[in-house]
Design a protein around this motif. Structure first.
Motif, PDB file in Angstrom:
ATOM      1  N   GLU A 216       0.860  -1.194   0.000  1.00  0.00           N
ATOM      2  CA  GLU A 216       0.000   0.000   0.000  1.00  0.00           C
ATOM      3  C   GLU A 216       0.890   1.236   0.000  1.00  0.00           C
ATOM      4  O   GLU A 216       1.840   1.337   0.782  1.00  0.00           O
ATOM      5  N   ILE A 217       0.580   2.171  -0.883  1.00  0.00           N
ATOM      6  CA  ILE A 217       1.292   3.447  -0.956  1.00  0.00           C
ATOM      7  C   ILE A 217       0.261   4.554  -0.791  1.00  0.00           C
ATOM      8  O   ILE A 217      -0.686   4.652  -1.573  1.00  0.00           O
ATOM      9  N   GLU A 218       0.445   5.385   0.234  1.00  0.00           N
ATOM     10  CA  GLU A 218      -0.532   6.427   0.555  1.00  0.00           C
ATOM     11  C   GLU A 218       0.167   7.783   0.668  1.00  0.00           C
ATOM     12  O   GLU A 218       1.208   7.913   1.303  1.00  0.00           O
ATOM     13  N   GLY A 219      -0.427   8.800   0.025  1.00  0.00           N
ATOM     14  CA  GLY A 219       0.070  10.162   0.158  1.00  0.00           C
ATOM     15  C   GLY A 219       1.306  10.466  -0.665  1.00  0.00           C
ATOM     16  O   GLY A 219       1.909  11.535  -0.499  1.00  0.00           O
ATOM     17  N   PHE A 220       1.686   9.585  -1.561  1.00  0.00           N
ATOM     18  CA  PHE A 220       2.855   9.786  -2.430  1.00  0.00           C
ATOM     19  C   PHE A 220       2.564  10.918  -3.413  1.00  0.00           C
ATOM     20  O   PHE A 220       1.545  10.910  -4.103  1.00  0.00           O
ATOM     21  N   GLU A 255      -0.418  13.431  -7.358  1.00  0.00           N
ATOM     22  CA  GLU A 255       0.361  14.058  -8.431  1.00  0.00           C
ATOM     23  C   GLU A 255       0.753  13.091  -9.542  1.00  0.00           C
ATOM     24  O   GLU A 255       1.136  13.532 -10.626  1.00  0.00           O
ATOM     25  N   CYS A 256       0.690  11.808  -9.315  1.00  0.00           N
ATOM     26  CA  CYS A 256       1.119  10.864 -10.342  1.00  0.00           C
ATOM     27  C   CYS A 256       0.151  10.895 -11.517  1.00  0.00           C
ATOM     28  O   CYS A 256      -1.069  10.982 -11.328  1.00  0.00           O
ATOM     29  N   ASP A 257       0.693  10.848 -12.739  1.00  0.00           N
ATOM     30  CA  ASP A 257      -0.163  10.946 -13.913  1.00  0.00           C
ATOM     31  C   ASP A 257      -0.338   9.604 -14.620  1.00  0.00           C
ATOM     32  O   ASP A 257      -1.040   9.523 -15.636  1.00  0.00           O
ATOM     33  N   LEU A 276      -6.535   9.161  -7.091  1.00  0.00           N
ATOM     34  CA  LEU A 276      -5.421   9.411  -8.011  1.00  0.00           C
ATOM     35  C   LEU A 276      -5.897  10.501  -8.968  1.00  0.00           C
ATOM     36  O   LEU A 276      -6.293  10.237 -10.104  1.00  0.00           O
ATOM     37  N   SER A 277      -5.855  11.731  -8.507  1.00  0.00           N
ATOM     38  CA  SER A 277      -6.589  12.813  -9.156  1.00  0.00           C
ATOM     39  C   SER A 277      -5.967  13.316 -10.448  1.00  0.00           C
ATOM     40  O   SER A 277      -6.594  14.097 -11.163  1.00  0.00           O
ATOM     41  N   CYS A 278      -4.727  12.909 -10.776  1.00  0.00           N
ATOM     42  CA  CYS A 278      -4.097  13.380 -12.012  1.00  0.00           C
ATOM     43  C   CYS A 278      -3.989  12.304 -13.085  1.00  0.00           C
ATOM     44  O   CYS A 278      -3.541  12.599 -14.199  1.00  0.00           O
ATOM     45  N   VAL A 279      -4.367  11.099 -12.783  1.00  0.00           N
ATOM     46  CA  VAL A 279      -4.287  10.026 -13.773  1.00  0.00           C
ATOM     47  C   VAL A 279      -5.369  10.224 -14.824  1.00  0.00           C
ATOM     48  O   VAL A 279      -6.550  10.329 -14.493  1.00  0.00           O
ATOM     49  N   LYS A 280      -4.950  10.280 -16.120  1.00  0.00           N
ATOM     50  CA  LYS A 280      -5.893  10.534 -17.204  1.00  0.00           C
ATOM     51  C   LYS A 280      -6.263   9.264 -17.957  1.00  0.00           C
ATOM     52  O   LYS A 280      -7.356   9.184 -18.513  1.00  0.00           O
ATOM     53  N   PHE A 281      -5.349   8.322 -18.021  1.00  0.00           N
ATOM     54  CA  PHE A 281      -5.686   7.061 -18.680  1.00  0.00           C
ATOM     55  C   PHE A 281      -4.875   5.931 -18.060  1.00  0.00           C
ATOM     56  O   PHE A 281      -3.823   6.141 -17.456  1.00  0.00           O
ATOM     57  N   ILE A 282      -5.387   4.724 -18.219  1.00  0.00           N
ATOM     58  CA  ILE A 282      -4.727   3.515 -17.741  1.00  0.00           C
ATOM     59  C   ILE A 282      -4.554   2.596 -18.933  1.00  0.00           C
ATOM     60  O   ILE A 282      -5.488   2.387 -19.709  1.00  0.00           O
TER      61      ILE A 282
END
Length: 677
Positions: A216-220, A255-257, A276-282
């Motif tokens: 688990e990664i939180e707050g990165f 911040e991760c996209d 993950l508010s900056c991810v635009k596509f997976i």
């Protein structure tokens, strides 16, 4: 040995032979000096908040359990217990001494994760269980303390990683050497708005061992994940193979996209993505060496990804027939408002689909591009452009047991075949204002397994098929269905519902009834129903064990269920209550209100209701009260009239009669004053 009061004498005689002492109750500290050979000690402290100093003499002690005590601080002499291997001290607001670092044989430390660990915890090199570590700024609290703890196993949470200076400092934790550590949570503080971070460097230095199973990664707040995570177009030898991962959770990584290409992990069963508010596509692309993407994934959850527009699945040149999600059973997509594309689930044994607030119907269309056949639960909410559900939904999923559709404002109807789902147990439709039909054909039969049916705020619905009211129905809620045309037909079905224990029908033409299952409550407004036969059918035909009945607006009736415990009567036009009221042998509470024509109470009848404990009468101006009535009603614990408590259960017999007299005098005075005015 379990210690009880009656066994204390026996205990003292055999103290030197005792190896295990488990105290069931609090004991006094001066007793411990006798137990010099004890290895296991579990107890509660008798008075005070300190550990008895006599425990210091228990030099052979291996296990100490004080989690049920109220100790505020462990003493410095705890270091004298040099053979101690397990310390359970899950005590609120506990303080640990700096001397704890001298317990060099300690293997398992159990303390609440908000308790501050002592300095130089890294000296406890035998430690196997350490639930958490908070990175500090001062020497003895830095992440390097974890470096020597290579025997750690199970789960470890590392907090406040923003206090780690750089990659080199992070590497001193030696996480890649901890082969027995199976679950790792890496957490940064969430309240770091506007700060320049080094999160990418730090996470790069926190490479775990390849045996890790849960991450688990939180707050990165880095833009890119590290090279040790599976990232597309990175040479395979440049990052650790996390082939044993079965569970990954990424939360508040704002911040991760892009996210790593987890589809390569052969054992990954659960993937959880949140905020993950900056991810635009997976991208779940397949390469030449792969024929399955996400080969073991069973659960996929995505929440609050406002910029995510699509999940893309592509195949490299020369690659075809790739399977995606071949074992996916649980899929949740919530509050991804820009999402317009999602891969078709051609081979997935999907059982639960939960989609909320995604802004477009297209992902659902993509998911159902091939017929799903194993769905057992479907939840759909707040999809504005959804006019219809897939035509194959009911015909292809005979095992569907739960269907919930809420706040789909443009939904106009359900596909045909609803009543062919004989396994359906719960159907809820709410706030679909344009819903016109529910897709039931008369030839389909009834929903024999349906236990719960709720349809609310669907004012365009014209017809509710009675096929939905099957013999297993326990809860029925119909509310704010202003266009419903077949209300009478529905009401005729109610007496046939033998298992119905919860009834609520409000805001439909010509009817109002409310029921609550746990206490078997039934509220009926006769003035809205307009038919005495309907009321009789509900009361006598249903096998509801009604305990609470609220009747409003009826002139006369023949009988009521004898199971009643609480009866409320209001807006009735009769002059007196019927004598058969005395047959309600289970009645505990009787409330009578707003009966303007009522002239007398059947005191002799009320006297027959032996269990009656509560009597309330209000807004019945014609009812006369007299002192002679008291012997017949003196058994009633509480009597209230017009909002005034006349007598209560706590009053003794003499006081109760006196209070009744006082009430009558006040009533007479009020009546006299009213006449003069």
């Amino acid at each position: 040995m379990f210690l009880e009061d009656k066994s204390k004498d026996v205990l003292k005689k055999n103290a030197r032979y005792l190896r295990t002492l488990l105290s069931m109750d609090s004991i006094c500290g001066n007793m411990f000096s006798e137990f010099k050979s004890v290895r296991v000690l579990s107890f509660r402290i008798c008075g005070g908040n300190e550990l008895p100093s006599s425990i210091m003499k228990l030099i052979h002690l291996r296990i100490l359990n004080i989690k049920k005590s109220h100790i505020a601080r462990l003493p410095d002499w705890i270091s004298e217990l040099i053979h101690l291997q397990t310390l359970r001290a899950e005590v609120e607001e506990l303080q640990l001494p700096s001397t704890l670092k001298y317990l060099i044989n300690l293997r398992h430390l159990y303390v609440p994760r908000y308790v501050e660990l002592p300095t130089e915890i890294g000296k406890l090199t035998c430690l196997q269980t350490l639930g958490y570590f908070r990175v500090g700024d001062k020497s003895g609290h830095k992440i390097e303390e974890l470096g020597s703890l290579n025997n750690l196993k199970g789960k470890l949470e590392i907090f406040d990683l923003e206090k780690v200076g750089n990659k080199e400092e992070a590497e001193k934790a030696n996480l890649h050497k901890k082969s027995k550590l199976l679950e790792l949570n890496l957490k940064w503080a969430l309240d770091r708005e506007g700060e320049t971070t080094n999160d990418e460097d730090v996470l790069e230095g926190l490479q775990p061992h390849s045996n890790l199973m849960k991450l688990e990664i939180e707050g990165f707040k880095g833009i890119r994940f590290p090279s040790w995570s599976p990232v597309e177009n990175v040479h395979q030898d440049s990052w650790v193979q996390l082939d044993n991962l079965i569970d990954i959770r990424l939360t508040w990584c704002s911040e991760c996209d892009e996210i790593p290409v987890f589809g390569q992990l052969p054992n990954l069963k659960s993937l959880y993505l949140y905020e993950l508010s900056c991810v635009k596509f997976i991208n779940s692309s397949a390469h030449e060496s792969e024929c399955i993407v996400f080969p073991a994934l069973e659960s996929l959850e995505m929440y609050d990804m406002p910029k995510l527009t699509e999940w893309v699945h592509t195949e490299s040149v020369g690659v075809s027939g790739v399977k995606l999600f071949p074992h996916l059973q649980y899929l949740v997509i919530k509050r991804c408002k820009q999402l317009t594309n999602f891969p078709a689930l051609f081979c997935s044994p999907l059982k639960t689909l939960d989609i909320v607030d995604i802004g477009s119907y297209m992902p659902i269309a993509n998911i159902f591009e091939t017929e799903l056949t194993l769905l057992t639960q479907l939840f759909v909410r707040r999809i504005d452009d959804q006019g219809f559900l897939p035509d194959c939904l009911f015909s292809s999923n005979p095992n569907l047991s739960v269907l919930e559709i809420k706040e789909c404002r443009n939904l106009r109807g359900l596909p045909d075949g609803l009543c062919t789902i004989k396994s359906l147990e719960k159907l809820i439709i709410r706030e679909c204002p344009n819903l016109e039909h529910v897709g039931v054909q008369h030839s389909e039969g009834s929903l024999t397994c349906l236990k719960e049916l709720e349809i609310e705020d669907c004012n365009a619905l014209l017809h509710l098929p009675c096929e939905l009211l099957g013999s297993s129905l326990e809860k029925l809620v119909l509310e704010n269905l202003s266009s419903l045309k077949n209300v009478a037909e529905i009401i005729d079905c109610l007496p046939k519902l033998a298992r119905l224990t919860w009834l609520r029908i409000l805001g439909v033409p010509q009817f109002s009834a409310v029921g609550y299952s746990r206490n078997c409550i039934l509220n009926i407004d006769v003035s809205m129903i307009g038919s005495m036969e309907i009321v009789d059918g509900i009361l006598q035909g249903c096998s509801l064990q009604i305990k609470y009945l609220n009747l409003k607006g009826r002139e006369v009736w023949e009988s009521l269920p004898e199971s009643l415990q609480i009866l409320k009567l209001s807006n009735f036009g009769m002059e007196e209550l019927p004598d058969w009221l005395g047959n309600l042998s289970s009645l505990i509470e009787l409330n009578i209100s707003n009966c303007k024509k009522l002239r007398r109470l059947p005191i002799d009848v009320i006297q027959c209701i032996a269990k009656l404990r509560y009597l309330s009468i209000s807004e019945c101006p014609g009812v006369c009260f007299h002192i002679s009535q008291w012997p017949e009603i003196s058994h009633i614990a509480f009597i209230g009239i017009d909002g005034q408590r006349v007598v209560a259960e706590r009053d003794d017999a003499v006081r109760r009669e006196e209070l009744w007299r006082i009430f009558l005098e006040q009533k007479q005075h009020q009546n006299s004053y009213s006449k003069k005015v």
